[in-house]
Design an enzyme around this catalytic site. Structure first.
Site, mmCIF file in Angstrom:
data_model
loop_
_atom_site.group_PDB
_atom_site.id
_atom_site.type_symbol
_atom_site.label_atom_id
_atom_site.label_comp_id
_atom_site.label_asym_id
_atom_site.label_seq_id
_atom_site.Cartn_x
_atom_site.Cartn_y
_atom_site.Cartn_z
ATOM 1 C CB ALA A 172 41.918 82.587 53.807
ATOM 2 C CB ILE A 202 40.263 78.040 53.431
ATOM 3 C CG1 ILE A 202 40.354 78.771 54.790
ATOM 4 C CG2 ILE A 202 41.643 77.987 52.779
ATOM 5 C CD1 ILE A 202 41.082 77.991 55.853
ATOM 6 C CE LYS A 203 40.408 79.796 44.048
ATOM 7 N NZ LYS A 203 40.117 80.916 43.116
ATOM 8 C CB THR A 204 43.429 75.199 49.572
ATOM 9 O OG1 THR A 204 44.837 75.010 49.555
ATOM 10 C CG2 THR A 204 42.742 73.858 49.804
#
Length: 292
Positions: A172, A202-204
């Site tokens: 995500a 997750i990439k943030t």
């Protein structure tokens, strides 16, 4: 046919040694099936539990970004230094040699360009194509707080369901629009929602104040997005701080392929991520490799 009369009875049962059940090295991933873990172990280095992803998928919504005009000339020389490439199926099929051995994370959401509302995406790649391309994860953009927030969340959950059916993890990617706050409170919200609904990692983005609370409150691995191009020392410092504050790697694009020496920069980033090298020493490495 085997000769059943000549079968020798086994002797080495090692009854005094219990069989070990090894736990998986990535947080939140121990209960996954073997194929899912195997793919994640190709993205994340099992020795460090971290990854250096090279993001080159920008063209799916903004065309030939600076540094990505010629993937064959500008990116393929960098690819061997990355743990994984994040890209589109068009670039994978047209440009990346089939003998390439690093893992692939495939961009599977899309539908609008920079000329329109970016959050209005749908699933743009069929799971069968992901299987054909032998990818290790599928990346879906999630726009928490965006105009099409609900639709993007449903896109992600659909890919989680389908990907789990075939043993392919879902990444995500938390999008940040111009009207969205870039602070720890927002990223805690965005990453936790994605994890709660099944994203495997997750990439943030990194924030200086409170990033450790983002990684601590997320039950699955987080990789830091590189964002826009900044000076090399600043990019290395950002990566270092993210790793030290709980990130399981970085997914950098412009801060690598737009650097003065991209090959030197990706090696410096790897030193920070996998060797815990300080930003200053990583910059020294960068300058040494750049000047060779």
């Amino acid at each position: 046919m085997p000769d059943i009369d000549d079968i020798k009875e086994g002797k080495k049962y090692c009854c005094d040694i219990p069989q070990e059940c090894e736990g998986f090295f990535l947080k939140g991933s121990n209960s996954m099936d073997w194929g899912m873990k195997n793919r994640l172990a190709r993205i994340f280095n099992p020795k460090t539990g971290r990854t250096v992803m090279l993001a080159i998928d920008h063209g799916y919504f903004q065309g030939p970004t600076t540094g990505l005009e010629r993937i064959d000339l500008n990116i393929l020389p960098l690819a061997p230094y990355a743990d994984t490439l994040m890209l589109t199926r068009g670039i994978l099929r047209s440009t990346v040699p089939p003998a390439f051995s690093q893992s692939i994370v495939l961009r599977v959401s899309g539908g609008t360009s920079i000329l329109k509302e970016l959050s209005n995406e749908e699933i743009a790649v069929d799971i069968e194509d992901s299987i054909r391309l032998n990818v290790c994860a599928m990346a879906v953009q999630v726009f928490i707080g965006g105009k099409y927030e609900r639709e993007s969340i449903i896109n992600m959950t659909k890919m989680v369901d389908i990907g789990t059916r075939y043993g392919i993890p879902t990444l995500a990617v938390t999008a940040v629009g111009k009207d969205m706050a870039r602070d720890a409170r927002y990223f805690r919200l965005a990453t936790r929602i994605c994890a709660e609904l099944g994203a495997h990692y997750i990439k943030t983005y990194y924030v200086e104040d409170g990033f450790e609370t983002v990684t601590a409150s997320c039950p699955v691995p987080i990789v830091m997005a590189g964002g826009k191009k900044i000076p090399e020392l600043d990019a290395l410092t950002m990566a270092y701080n993210a790793i030290q504050q709980g990130a399981s790697g970085v997914d950098m694009g412009r801060n690598i392929f737009q650097a003065d020496s991209p090959i030197a920069m990706i090696q410096a980033v790897k030193a920070v991520v996998h060797d815990d090298e300080t930003p200053e020493k990583a910059l020294d490495l960068y300058n040494t490799l750049k000047n060779r």
